[in-house]
Design an enzyme around this catalytic site. Structure first.
Site, PDB file in Angstrom:
ATOM      1  N   GLY A   1      56.616  97.416  38.221  1.00 17.96           N
ATOM      2  CA  GLY A   1      58.056  97.561  38.078  1.00 17.96           C
ATOM      3  C   GLY A   1      58.804  96.258  38.220  1.00 17.96           C
ATOM      4  O   GLY A   1      59.728  95.959  37.448  1.00 17.96           O
TER       5      GLY A   1
ATOM      6  N   GLU B   1      53.047  84.704  57.447  1.00 15.60           N
ATOM      7  CA  GLU B   1      54.444  84.855  57.886  1.00 15.60           C
ATOM      8  C   GLU B   1      54.505  85.263  59.358  1.00 15.60           C
ATOM      9  O   GLU B   1      53.698  86.081  59.797  1.00 15.60           O
ATOM     10  CB  GLU B   1      55.145  85.934  57.042  1.00 15.60           C
ATOM     11  CG  GLU B   1      55.315  85.557  55.593  1.00 15.60           C
ATOM     12  CD  GLU B   1      56.031  86.644  54.797  1.00 15.60           C
ATOM     13  OE1 GLU B   1      56.652  87.558  55.406  1.00 15.60           O
ATOM     14  OE2 GLU B   1      55.971  86.588  53.568  1.00 15.60           O
TER      15      GLU B   1
ATOM     16  N   HIS C   1      61.346  85.343  52.822  1.00 13.44           N
ATOM     17  CA  HIS C   1      61.057  86.745  52.481  1.00 13.44           C
ATOM     18  C   HIS C   1      62.355  87.567  52.394  1.00 13.44           C
ATOM     19  O   HIS C   1      62.584  88.493  53.172  1.00 13.44           O
ATOM     20  CB  HIS C   1      60.099  87.373  53.498  1.00 13.44           C
ATOM     21  CG  HIS C   1      59.341  88.542  52.927  1.00 13.44           C
ATOM     22  ND1 HIS C   1      58.084  88.876  53.339  1.00 13.44           N
ATOM     23  CD2 HIS C   1      59.666  89.446  51.971  1.00 13.44           C
ATOM     24  CE1 HIS C   1      57.655  89.936  52.661  1.00 13.44           C
ATOM     25  NE2 HIS C   1      58.615  90.296  51.818  1.00 13.44           N
TER      26      HIS C   1
ATOM     27  N   ARG D   1      53.069  88.892  47.728  1.00 11.76           N
ATOM     28  CA  ARG D   1      52.617  88.702  49.096  1.00 11.76           C
ATOM     29  C   ARG D   1      51.982  87.322  49.180  1.00 11.76           C
ATOM     30  O   ARG D   1      51.293  86.885  48.245  1.00 11.76           O
ATOM     31  CB  ARG D   1      51.602  89.780  49.516  1.00 11.76           C
ATOM     32  CG  ARG D   1      52.203  91.152  49.782  1.00 11.76           C
ATOM     33  CD  ARG D   1      53.034  91.157  51.054  1.00 11.76           C
ATOM     34  NE  ARG D   1      53.496  92.485  51.430  1.00 11.76           N
ATOM     35  CZ  ARG D   1      54.674  93.006  51.093  1.00 11.76           C
ATOM     36  NH1 ARG D   1      55.507  92.302  50.342  1.00 11.76           N
ATOM     37  NH2 ARG D   1      55.014  94.211  51.503  1.00 11.76           N
TER      38      ARG D   1
END
Length: 334
Positions: free
Chosen positions: A168, A277, A295, A248
Site C-alpha cells: 500500500g 532505534e 521515525h 524498518r
C-alpha cells in the site's frame, strides 16, 4: 450481552480515539498492566493478572513494557487469549508463527498509514536529491549555504525510482513520485496485476538495484528481508545512487550503508527508520549528506487517530464476531 464482559488488555496509551475506546469499554472490560518493564510484565502475567483476557490492543511503543511478543511472552499469557490487535502497519514486534502455534490471531493497520508514510518518503527523496541537509546544517550554524557552496542537487524529473516492496505504501509513493515526473519501477515477492501496480514496470531484484537512480525500501521486516540490502546489493547499485528507507531499519545493513556512503557508492540517503532505534549509527550522524528523521512517517494527528480507530475496530470485531477486520497476511487462512 449477559454475564461477564469479555476482557481486553490494553498495552500502551490511546491518545486520540477516546470515543471509540469508551464504546469498546461498553462491551468489554478494559484492563491495563501495572508493570513498567518486561520482567515485571511477565511476572504479572504468570501470577494471573490477565486471566480471562480474550484480546490485546497493543501500540508500537508498548514494546518498552512487554518487549517483543515472542514465545516466552505468549507462553506467559492466558490460554483464553485469542486475538492480538497491533497498532501499526509493520508488525515485526510480534512473532506471528509463535502466535499461530497458540491459535492466536494477529491484526495490523494495513492502509491507515499509507498516505502519511508515502508523504515522508517523498520528502526524503526530494531532500536527498536536492542535497538539502548540508545547506540546512550550514544555515543553522550561521554560515548561510556553507563556507564552500554545497554541490548542486538534482531534479526528480526523469529519475528512475525503484520501489522495493509494492504494498500500500509503495503504491501510494508511486503516485506521488510520478507527480514529480519520476519514472517508477518496482520489485516485489510476486508481480502485481496492472490494476494494483498502476502500470509500473516490474523488474527483478538485481535489475532494480542496477538501474534505479533512487532506491526506496517499502517492504516489511521479517527473517527473509533482514539485511536484504547489504554490501553485495550496494555493489550492484549505480555509483552516486541515493537510498531512502521508511520501512524498518533492519532491512538495511547499516554498517554496509555507512561504508557505501564513505566510499561514494551512495551519494546520499534519507532515513526515517534505523536498525537499532533509537540508537543511530555514528557514521550516519556525522555525514552531512544524510537526511535523518526520527521515525515520523505516521506522526500526524489524522494518521495516528486513523490507526487507533482501525486497531480498536479490530478488537471490537474480535469481541463481537470472533474474527478480525484485517488479519496479517501470514494468517489469512486461519
Amino acid at each position: 450481552m449477559t454475564g461477564a464482559k469479555p476482557k481486553v488488555l490494553v498495552l500502551g496509551t490511546i491518545e486520540h480515539a477516546h470515543d471509540a475506546l469508551n464504546e469498546l469499554g461498553e462491551i468489554s472490560e478494559l484492563i491495563t498492566p501495572k508493570a513498567k518493564d518486561r520482567s515485571a510484565f511477565l511476572q504479572e502475567a504468570r501470577e494471573g493478572a490477565f486471566d480471562g483476557v480474550l484480546a490485546v490492543y497493543r501500540t508500537f511503543d508498548s514494546v518498552a513494557i512487554t518487549g517483543r511478543v515472542d514465545q516466552e511472552l505468549i507462553d506467559a499469557l492466558p490460554e483464553s487469549l485469542e486475538f492480538i490487535s497491533h497498532n501499526g502497519a509493520g508488525y515485526d514486534q510480534v512473532d506471528v508463527p509463535a502466535c499461530t502455534g497458540r491459535n492466536i490471531r494477529v491484526s495490523n493497520t494495513p492502509t491507515a498509514v499509507d498516505d502519511a508514510t508515502a508523504d515522508i518518503n517523498m520528502f526524503l527523496i526530494l531532500g536527498v536529491l536536492r542535497n538539502l541537509n548540508t545547506s540546512m546544517l550550514a544555515l543553522r550554524a550561521g554560515k548561510w549555504r556553507g563556507t564552500q557552496p554545497p554541490p548542486l542537487g538534482h531534479d526528480p524529473q526523469g529519475k528512475i525510482l525503484g520501489i522495493l516492496g509494492m504494498g500500500g505504501i509503495g503504491r501510494n509513493l508511486k503516485a506521488k513520485a510520478e507527480a514529480f515526473g519520476m519514472k517508477v519501477q518496482y520489485h516485489n515477492r510476486k508481480r502485481l496485476d496492472d490494476q494494483f501496480s498502476g502500470g509500473a514496470k516490474y523488474v527483478g531484484f538485481e535489475e532494480l538495484l542496477q538501474t534505479s537512480d533512487v532506491l526506496s525500501c517499502n517492504l516489511p521486516l521479517n527473517p527473509s528481508t533482514r539485511h536484504i540490502i547489504s554490501t553485495p546489493q550496494f555493489d550492484l547499485m549505480k555509483s552516486g545512487a541515493v537510498l531512502v528507507n521508511t520501512a524498518r531499519g533492519a532491512v538495511i545493513n547499516e554498517e554496509a550503508m555507512v561504508a557505501a556512503l564513505d566510499s561514494g557508492k551512495l551519494r546520499s540517503v534519507g532515513l526515517d527508520v534505523y536498525e537499532n532505534e533509537p540508537s543511530i549509527h555514528p557514521g550516519l550522524l556525522s555525514n552531512p549528506n544524510v537526511l535523518l528523521v526520527p521515525h515520523m512517517g505516521t506522526w500526524t494527528v489524522e494518521t495516528q487517530n486513523a490507526m487507533e480507530q482501525w486497531t480498536i475496530s479490530n478488537v471490537r470485531m474480535a469481541v463481537e464476531e470472533g474474527k478480525l477486520r484485517s488479519p496479517v497476511g501470514e494468517q489469512a487462512d486461519m
